[in-house]
Design a protein around this motif. Sequence first.
Motif, short mmCIF file in Angstrom:
data_model
loop_
_atom_site.label_atom_id
_atom_site.label_comp_id
_atom_site.label_asym_id
_atom_site.label_seq_id
_atom_site.Cartn_x
_atom_site.Cartn_y
_atom_site.Cartn_z
N ASP A 1 8.17 9.57 -2.59
CA ASP A 1 7.98 9.81 -3.30
C ASP A 1 9.49 11.00 -3.97
OD1 ASP A 1 7.49 10.44 -6.53
OD2 ASP A 1 5.82 11.61 -5.70
N PRO B 1 0.99 -1.20 0.33
CA PRO B 1 -0.10 -0.30 0.20
C PRO B 1 0.74 1.57 0.37
CG PRO B 1 -0.19 -1.44 2.29
CD PRO B 1 1.30 -2.10 1.53
N SER B 2 0.70 2.52 -0.69
CA SER B 2 1.45 3.19 -1.61
C SER B 2 0.58 3.75 -2.13
CB SER B 2 2.50 3.04 -1.31
OG SER B 2 3.45 4.56 -1.84
N SER B 3 1.33 5.91 -1.64
CA SER B 3 0.30 6.83 -2.46
C SER B 3 1.39 7.15 -3.50
CB SER B 3 0.09 8.23 -1.61
OG SER B 3 1.41 8.57 -0.75
N VAL B 4 2.52 6.19 -3.35
CA VAL B 4 3.77 6.32 -4.55
C VAL B 4 2.93 5.80 -6.05
CG1 VAL B 4 5.95 6.93 -5.13
CG2 VAL B 4 5.20 7.47 -3.03
N ASP B 5 3.42 6.22 -6.58
CA ASP B 5 3.27 5.12 -8.08
C ASP B 5 4.43 4.68 -8.73
OD1 ASP B 5 1.72 3.54 -10.33
OD2 ASP B 5 1.36 4.84 -11.32
N TYR B 6 4.77 3.57 -7.33
CA TYR B 6 6.61 2.58 -7.30
C TYR B 6 6.26 1.96 -8.39
CZ TYR B 6 4.46 -1.11 -5.02
OH TYR B 6 3.84 -2.06 -4.41
N TYR C 1 10.91 -1.27 1.16
CA TYR C 1 9.17 -0.93 1.75
C TYR C 1 9.53 -0.62 3.24
CZ TYR C 1 8.72 -6.18 2.09
OH TYR C 1 9.18 -7.17 2.69
N ASN D 1 7.27 4.27 -0.59
CA ASN D 1 6.62 5.10 0.59
C ASN D 1 6.37 6.71 0.30
OD1 ASN D 1 5.78 2.44 2.00
ND2 ASN D 1 3.84 3.24 1.16
#
Length: 357
Positions: free
Chosen positions: A308, A193-198, A286, A306
Amino acid sequence: MNIVLSGYYGFNNVGDEAILYSIIQALRANDPNVGITVLSNDPTYTEKTYGVKAVNRWKLPEIFKALKSADGLISGGGSLLQDETGPKSIPYYTGIMKIAQVLGKPVFVYAQGMGPIHKPFNQKIVKSVLKNTQVTVRDVASKKLLEDIGLNHSIKIVPDPVMGLTRKDTSSRWWTEQGFNGPVVTVSVRDWPSSVDYKKKMADALDLLAKDGNTIVFVPMHGEHDDKTSKEVAGMMSAKSYVSPYDDSIEQKINIFGQSNLLIGMRLHALIFSAITVTPFVALSYDPKIDAFAEISGQQVAGHVNVDNWSEQELYEDAQRVLVNEEAEKKRLEDKIGPLQKQAAETASDAMEYFKR
C-alpha cells in the motif's frame, strides 16, 4: 519428428493458450511436418483450435502412450514449477518429465518462469528432475532460483514464447461494432488476495482517465474469472466503461490491445500482447514475473497490489505521462521488444536440435 507438449493447457486461460499457440507456431516454422501431441485438460478443444493431437492430461495410459512414441517432451512455457498457488503443480509437471525420462525421452524445459518454490522437499524434486534436462527460463530471477537450489548445468535465458508470435490480421467484431472515437485505455485486471484495496484504486484512476476523454475498455484474459473481476472494477467506476467478450480468440484480444493507446495491466500475457503490438503499458504487479517483464520492456510498474505505497492519483499520473508521450514510448518499446521477438522464435529451433542429438 513427434513432440509432446506439457503445460497448463486446456483451462481457458488466454495467457497459457497463447503460449501453446506460439510454441506450436514456432515448431511448425522450423518443421512444417512436425507431429505435435498436447497434454490438455480439454483435448477436443485443443485439437480443434490448433490442429494438433491432444490427450487427456489426467489419464496416465494416454500420457504413457503419447510419450512412448515421441522423440521428446517439451515442458512449458509458463510458471509451472512453483508452489505458490497450490501443492499439486510441482509433483504433476515433474512427474510428467520423470515419465519421459524413464521412457528414455529427452526433456526440454521451454522458457519457464520458475518459482516461488517455498518447500525444501519441492526444491529437491525440481533439482533431481531438471538435472537431466535441457533448461531454458524466461528471466534472470528464474535462473538464479535454479542455481540457488543446486542446479549447476547450463541454464539459458530466453524470451517468453509469446514474444515470437506471428500476428494474424484478425479483427475483433465487437471492437468494430463499438465505433470508439478518441484514445482508448485497455485494462487487464485479475482477482488476487490482498489487504490493499487495489481494485478501488484502479477504478478511481480510470475515472480520472475517462474524465480526460479516454475510453476505458477491460479485456478479460482468463475467461469468466477475469470477466467477473473486470465487471467488478467497472462497477466501482463513476464513468462509463466497456468489457470486451471474455471468449474472444487470442488474435482478437491481440487486435484490441493493438488498437488501444495504452494498457494498464496485471496479467503477464496482456502485457506481452501489448508489447508485441507496440502499445505502451503501465503494469500493476502481483508477482515478480510482472516486474521482470516490465524491466526488459522498459515500461513502468506503477505499484504492487500487496503493497500500500501507491495511490490512484499516482497511477493516473503514470498513465497520463505515457499518453502524453505516446510516440516516444512506442519507439522505446519497439527498440526493446524487436530483438526479443527474434530470439523467442529461436527457442523452438534449439528444442528440435536437442531432440535430434
